[in-house]
Design a protein around this motif. Structure first.
Motif, short mmCIF file in Angstrom:
data_model
loop_
_atom_site.label_atom_id
_atom_site.label_comp_id
_atom_site.label_asym_id
_atom_site.label_seq_id
_atom_site.Cartn_x
_atom_site.Cartn_y
_atom_site.Cartn_z
N UNK A 109 1.13 -1.19 -0.08
CA UNK A 109 -0.13 -0.05 0.01
C UNK A 109 0.92 1.37 0.05
N UNK A 110 2.10 1.21 0.36
CA UNK A 110 3.05 2.26 0.42
C UNK A 110 4.33 1.83 -0.34
N UNK A 111 5.13 2.68 -1.11
CA UNK A 111 6.18 2.30 -1.90
C UNK A 111 7.22 3.39 -1.61
N UNK A 112 8.38 2.92 -1.58
CA UNK A 112 9.71 3.99 -1.15
C UNK A 112 10.51 4.46 -2.36
N UNK A 113 10.71 5.67 -2.65
CA UNK A 113 11.51 6.07 -3.43
C UNK A 113 12.64 6.78 -2.47
N UNK A 114 13.86 6.16 -2.41
CA UNK A 114 15.00 6.91 -1.87
C UNK A 114 15.50 8.15 -2.84
N UNK A 115 15.56 9.32 -2.06
CA UNK A 115 16.00 10.44 -2.86
C UNK A 115 17.20 11.08 -2.61
N UNK A 116 18.01 11.19 -4.01
CA UNK A 116 19.14 11.94 -3.97
C UNK A 116 19.25 12.90 -4.93
N UNK A 230 -1.05 3.95 -4.95
CA UNK A 230 -0.27 3.69 -3.62
C UNK A 230 0.29 4.80 -2.81
N UNK A 231 0.22 4.77 -1.66
CA UNK A 231 0.91 6.01 -0.93
C UNK A 231 2.49 5.91 -1.10
N UNK A 232 3.15 6.81 -0.67
CA UNK A 232 4.62 7.10 -0.90
C UNK A 232 5.47 7.29 0.33
N UNK A 270 -0.96 11.21 2.11
CA UNK A 270 -0.47 10.21 1.19
C UNK A 270 1.03 9.85 1.37
N UNK A 271 1.72 10.72 1.96
CA UNK A 271 3.21 10.69 2.06
C UNK A 271 3.86 10.61 3.22
N UNK A 272 4.91 9.60 3.54
CA UNK A 272 5.53 9.54 4.71
C UNK A 272 7.16 9.67 4.48
#
Length: 431
Positions: A109-116, A230-232, A270-272
């Motif tokens: 339900x939640x998917x991760x984008x690691x950000x750089x 999905x949430x983010x 919707x954002x963590x």
């Protein structure tokens, strides 16, 4: 068939919200078909595959095994308890479109984008600013390999020197980044050629789906996640270059990540946003109050000398202080939340007890991240290695985290495992 198209990027990013029709498009497009979107968004079409059954069959006889086995016909659905850690990188190249779509199909339900960020200060999805040499084909592209911070150096066995390289997103532009292809994370440090160095996928993963991983910008991930329903959970990665970087301060970097959600009309609930840097989390809490309740402090304090998850005197700040500072969610590695009692049962650690007592919500990371558990499970299971002896113990760990620790979600490299458990125990459907 119609396609929903995510523009790969713009050569001139004159509008922060995205590209307009007059802007020049870089080489390729990232597409998700309407059929993919419909299938993933439809909770009745979640596909969990055979791995959950395999794990359950491998469990020792117990009431939990009987309960989980009774659910093998479903129904299965999407749940926020299941968080796609970098997508589904146990089998798909991490932080690629393919990994993200797979995670959504498996009920995350939640998917991760690691950000750089790239050298033109554009945000992209990578686990580390300097992992391109192990997660992409950059070393196979001579003109880009030449820009790496540390060029490829072959192994020298006679002198005990391992093969090495260091390629960072900040070494190249956004346009150059988007010409790369994702591969399974790994490197062969015994290699004497680039091709052999890139052939380093662990034996318990697979290269079967790693032929052409599609890299994404942070904005592209937002567009994709919106379409997948999905949430983010973006993680602001610690820079591996000196900050400020070309005038961009750490605070501006942290704000830029949040701004891209606002610009793309994503509701804050919707954002963590996550960070291992507590200062980033406090900044979001104080400067972006709409995101405060869902800002996540990733706890990496186990690297501190003397840290003991069963001794509160060894970690600072305390759980009570974190809560007083506005932190609502803390996310440690799985092992910090678990210990073994006198009867060899897996139980919550003092860390877990104190976090919940202080009012903190807890997220655990990362299930299915290490290899088979019949050898103890590695880093993520170090506190309970003495009672782990089969792959089925994975489901026992999930159950203790869910029922005894009371975590709100579990990051997983193969979300189907967590999604199965959540569906079987009737956790809330993701909305």
């Amino acid at each position: 068939m119609k396609c929903i198209t995510l523009l790969a990027s713009c050569l001139f990013l004159s509008t922060l919200a995205g590209c307009n029709n007059n802007e020049k498009i870089i080489e390729k497009q990232v597409t998700v078909t309407n059929d993919q979107v419909e299938e993933v968004a439809n909770k009745g079409k979640i596909q969990l595959g055979t791995r959950p059954d395999y794990l359950i069959n491998d469990m020792a006889p117990s009431a939990l095994k009987t309960k989980l086995a009774s659910c093998n016909e479903g129904p299965f659905y999407r749940t926020d308890f299941s968080i796609g850690h970098r997508g589904a990188p146990m089998q798909y190249p991490e932080h690629t479109k393919e990994a993200y779509v797979a995670a959504a199909r498996m009920g995350a339900g939640i998917i991760e984008c690691d950000v750089t960020f790239t050298n033109d200060k554009e945000l992209v999805c990578r686990h580390s600013q300097c992992d391109l040499h192990t997660t992409t084909n950059i070393l196979a592209i001579p003109e880009l390999a030449a820009k790496c911070s540390v060029p490829f150096t072959p192994a020298d066995p006679a002198n005990g020197i391992a093969a090495s390289a260091k390629c960072c997103t900040s070494d190249i532009s956004l346009a150059e980044f988007l010409t790369l292809e994702g591969k399974m994370d790994g490197a062969n440090t015994s290699a004497t050629t680039v091709a052999d160095y890139m052939d380093g996928t662990p034996s318990w993963r697979t290269d079967l789906y790693a032929t052409s991983g599609t890299l994404l910008t942070h904005k592209q991930s937002i567009t994709l996640f919106k379409e997948l329903g999905v949430k983010m959970t973006p993680e602001l990665k610690s820079p591996q270059v000196s900050m400020p970087f070309d005038g961009m301060t750490q605070t501006q970097y942290a704000q830029k990540m949040i701004d891209e959600y606002t610009q793309m009309d994503v509701p804050a609930n919707r954002v963590y946003p996550q960070s291992f840097n507590l200062a980033d989390v406090k900044y979001w809490i104080n400067s972006n109050p709409e995101f405060a309740a869902q800002s996540v402090y990733l706890d990496g304090r186990d690297s501190d000398a003397g840290f003991d998850p069963n001794n509160a005197d060894t970690w600072q700040p305390s759980m009570e202080q974190l809560f007083a500072d506005g932190v609502k969610i803390i996310a440690p590695p799985i092992w910090m939340l678990l210990t073994i009692d006198n009867d060899n049962n897996i139980t919550p650690s003092q860390y877990a007890i104190d976090a919940k007592a202080a009012g903190l919500n807890v997220i655990a990371w990362s299930l299915e991240r290490s290899g088979p558990l019949n050898e103890g499970g590695g880093y993520y299971y170090q506190s309970i290695a003495d009672v782990i002896n089969n792959n089925g113990d994975m489901m026992t760990v999930v159950d203790v985290l869910a029922q005894d620790v009371g975590v709100m979600g579990i990051f997983s490299d193969w979300p189907a495992t967590v999604s199965y458990y959540a569906s079987c125990t009737k956790m809330p459907v993701s909305i």
